[in-house]
Design a protein around this motif. Structure first.
Motif, PDB file in Angstrom:
ATOM      1  N   LEU A  12      61.899  53.523  20.907  1.00 40.38           N
ATOM      2  CA  LEU A  12      61.886  53.900  19.264  1.00 40.38           C
ATOM      3  C   LEU A  12      63.487  53.974  18.953  1.00 40.38           C
ATOM      4  O   LEU A  12      63.663  54.306  17.975  1.00 40.38           O
ATOM      5  N   SER A  13      64.147  53.793  19.966  1.00 39.98           N
ATOM      6  CA  SER A  13      65.598  54.000  19.671  1.00 39.98           C
ATOM      7  C   SER A  13      66.330  53.031  18.921  1.00 39.98           C
ATOM      8  O   SER A  13      65.756  51.649  18.960  1.00 39.98           O
ATOM      9  N   PRO A  14      67.013  53.063  17.947  1.00 35.41           N
ATOM     10  CA  PRO A  14      67.556  52.063  16.990  1.00 35.41           C
ATOM     11  C   PRO A  14      68.867  51.381  17.492  1.00 35.41           C
ATOM     12  O   PRO A  14      69.237  50.507  16.922  1.00 35.41           O
ATOM     13  N   GLN A  34      72.685  54.778  16.230  1.00 35.19           N
ATOM     14  CA  GLN A  34      72.763  54.663  17.714  1.00 35.19           C
ATOM     15  C   GLN A  34      71.683  55.526  18.290  1.00 35.19           C
ATOM     16  O   GLN A  34      71.646  55.547  19.324  1.00 35.19           O
ATOM     17  N   ASP A  35      70.983  56.613  17.550  1.00 35.81           N
ATOM     18  CA  ASP A  35      69.885  57.455  18.116  1.00 35.81           C
ATOM     19  C   ASP A  35      68.798  57.810  17.457  1.00 35.81           C
ATOM     20  O   ASP A  35      69.015  57.373  16.134  1.00 35.81           O
ATOM     21  N   LEU A  36      67.973  58.565  17.814  1.00 36.51           N
ATOM     22  CA  LEU A  36      66.926  58.905  17.058  1.00 36.51           C
ATOM     23  C   LEU A  36      67.305  59.898  15.981  1.00 36.51           C
ATOM     24  O   LEU A  36      66.471  59.980  15.043  1.00 36.51           O
ATOM     25  N   ASN A  37      68.196  60.718  16.318  1.00 37.68           N
ATOM     26  CA  ASN A  37      68.458  61.763  15.110  1.00 37.68           C
ATOM     27  C   ASN A  37      69.158  61.003  13.961  1.00 37.68           C
ATOM     28  O   ASN A  37      68.761  61.336  12.872  1.00 37.68           O
ATOM     29  N   SER A  38      69.905  60.193  14.312  1.00 36.37           N
ATOM     30  CA  SER A  38      70.444  59.402  13.142  1.00 36.37           C
ATOM     31  C   SER A  38      69.362  58.540  12.333  1.00 36.37           C
ATOM     32  O   SER A  38      69.328  58.425  10.989  1.00 36.37           O
ATOM     33  N   LEU A  39      68.600  57.999  12.822  1.00 37.37           N
ATOM     34  CA  LEU A  39      67.450  57.209  12.425  1.00 37.37           C
ATOM     35  C   LEU A  39      66.257  58.037  11.667  1.00 37.37           C
ATOM     36  O   LEU A  39      66.225  57.782  10.463  1.00 37.37           O
ATOM     37  N   MET A  73      67.399  60.951  10.112  1.00 36.11           N
ATOM     38  CA  MET A  73      68.200  61.316   8.856  1.00 36.11           C
ATOM     39  C   MET A  73      68.122  59.952   7.763  1.00 36.11           C
ATOM     40  O   MET A  73      67.982  60.269   6.576  1.00 36.11           O
ATOM     41  N   MET A  74      68.611  58.960   8.379  1.00 34.20           N
ATOM     42  CA  MET A  74      68.299  57.981   7.392  1.00 34.20           C
ATOM     43  C   MET A  74      66.984  57.517   6.683  1.00 34.20           C
ATOM     44  O   MET A  74      67.000  57.030   5.745  1.00 34.20           O
ATOM     45  N   LEU A  75      65.980  57.678   7.655  1.00 36.76           N
ATOM     46  CA  LEU A  75      64.625  57.650   6.960  1.00 36.76           C
ATOM     47  C   LEU A  75      64.349  58.530   5.990  1.00 36.76           C
ATOM     48  O   LEU A  75      63.628  58.212   4.781  1.00 36.76           O
ATOM     49  N   VAL A  76      64.816  59.995   6.194  1.00 35.97           N
ATOM     50  CA  VAL A  76      64.613  60.640   4.979  1.00 35.97           C
ATOM     51  C   VAL A  76      65.500  60.410   3.719  1.00 35.97           C
ATOM     52  O   VAL A  76      65.121  60.471   2.536  1.00 35.97           O
ATOM     53  N   LYS A  77      66.712  59.975   3.876  1.00 36.81           N
ATOM     54  CA  LYS A  77      67.802  59.751   2.893  1.00 36.81           C
ATOM     55  C   LYS A  77      67.326  58.429   1.982  1.00 36.81           C
ATOM     56  O   LYS A  77      67.359  58.517   0.952  1.00 36.81           O
ATOM     57  N   LEU A 118      58.683  64.542  16.756  1.00 32.04           N
ATOM     58  CA  LEU A 118      58.226  65.172  18.159  1.00 32.04           C
ATOM     59  C   LEU A 118      59.127  64.711  19.183  1.00 32.04           C
ATOM     60  O   LEU A 118      59.287  65.796  20.269  1.00 32.04           O
ATOM     61  N   MET A 119      59.589  63.726  19.296  1.00 34.54           N
ATOM     62  CA  MET A 119      60.586  63.465  20.269  1.00 34.54           C
ATOM     63  C   MET A 119      62.056  64.167  20.100  1.00 34.54           C
ATOM     64  O   MET A 119      62.503  64.688  21.395  1.00 34.54           O
ATOM     65  N   LEU A 120      62.440  64.561  18.936  1.00 33.46           N
ATOM     66  CA  LEU A 120      63.516  65.210  19.022  1.00 33.46           C
ATOM     67  C   LEU A 120      63.407  66.875  19.243  1.00 33.46           C
ATOM     68  O   LEU A 120      64.225  67.363  19.870  1.00 33.46           O
ATOM     69  N   ILE A 121      61.928  67.303  18.788  1.00 30.52           N
ATOM     70  CA  ILE A 121      61.601  68.496  19.364  1.00 30.52           C
ATOM     71  C   ILE A 121      61.711  68.566  20.645  1.00 30.52           C
ATOM     72  O   ILE A 121      62.002  69.776  21.369  1.00 30.52           O
ATOM     73  N   LEU A 122      61.164  67.642  21.447  1.00 29.55           N
ATOM     74  CA  LEU A 122      60.806  67.644  22.801  1.00 29.55           C
ATOM     75  C   LEU A 122      62.143  67.779  23.437  1.00 29.55           C
ATOM     76  O   LEU A 122      62.174  68.565  24.565  1.00 29.55           O
ATOM     77  N   LEU A 123      63.223  67.046  22.998  1.00 25.73           N
ATOM     78  CA  LEU A 123      64.527  67.211  23.744  1.00 25.73           C
ATOM     79  C   LEU A 123      65.141  68.850  23.944  1.00 25.73           C
ATOM     80  O   LEU A 123      65.733  69.376  24.498  1.00 25.73           O
TER      81      LEU A 123
END
Length: 208
Positions: A58-60, A112-117, A119-123, A139-144
């Motif tokens: 799922l990484s961008p 570069q990562d799921l976190n930025s992805l 945030m961009m989806l919400v934006k 779920l992936m972000l919470i898992l980490l």
């Protein structure tokens, strides 16, 4: 290194004759490597490795070069309570449209990562169009975070629950762990407030 190894502080009779190269390579270097591999196996078992592999799909990064729909669906199957069989089928359909949208929108290039992805989806409000994909990313972000938090607790427990505190109760141990793990937060609390709080807990014979 071709000379015979001479043990320090031990009798040569109890040490197998070997060259310095053999001793340092097999007796030290490879043994340390084995210990590191054992530690990695303990921390990253087969299930965890599958999770990490599927998460990478799922990484961008690299313009979603690691995208793999089949592995993402397998990732969703790890959460049967959140993704029913119908949800998995819907997710499969969403993934096809999701990738077409991501590759055609310049705003998602260079992430570069799921976190930025996320945030961009919400934006861009794309999280409303792909709710299941966005939920899986969350779920992936919470898992980490959860995995890191658990490892921090176990690491702190080895420092807090030592032999001298082996008989400490669960509540007292929990309190000690909180103050040990969140020490940066507690250091911001003035000593006067701590003293006043302790003084007001019950009547003391003398003021602190």
């Amino acid at each position: 290194m071709d000379a015979l190894y001479v043990p320090q502080g031990r009798s040569r009779r109890f040490v197998e004759q070997a060259t310095n190269l053999h001793h340092f390579r097999l007796g030290i270097f490879l043994e340390v490597i084995d210990l590191h591999l054992q530690e990695l196996d303990n921390r990253f078992n087969e299930r965890n490795m599958e999770l990490l592999t599927f998460m990478a799909c799922l990484s961008p990064k690299g313009n979603f070069s690691s995208f793999d729909k089949e592995n993402i669906l397998k990732l969703a199957s790890f959460y049967p309570e959140e993704f029913s069989s119908v949800d998995v089928m819907t997710l499969e359909l969403q993934l096809d449209v999701f990738m077409d949208n991501m590759l055609s929108d310049e705003r998602f290039c260079g992430l570069q990562d799921l976190n930025s992805l996320s945030m961009m989806l919400v934006k861009t409000k794309r999280h409303e169009n792909f709710p299941l994909v966005y939920f899986l990313i969350k779920l992936m972000l919470i898992l980490l975070v959860a995995t890191t938090s658990v490892e921090r607790v176990f690491s702190a427990m080895t420092c807090v629950k030592i032999k001298l505190r082996n008989s400490m109760g669960d509540q007292f141990m929990n309190d000690c762990l909180v103050t040990f793990i969140e020490k940066e937060v507690f250091l911001q609390v003035p000593d006067e407030k701590i003293i006043d709080h302790f003084q007001n807990m019950k009547t003391h014979r003398m003021n602190l």
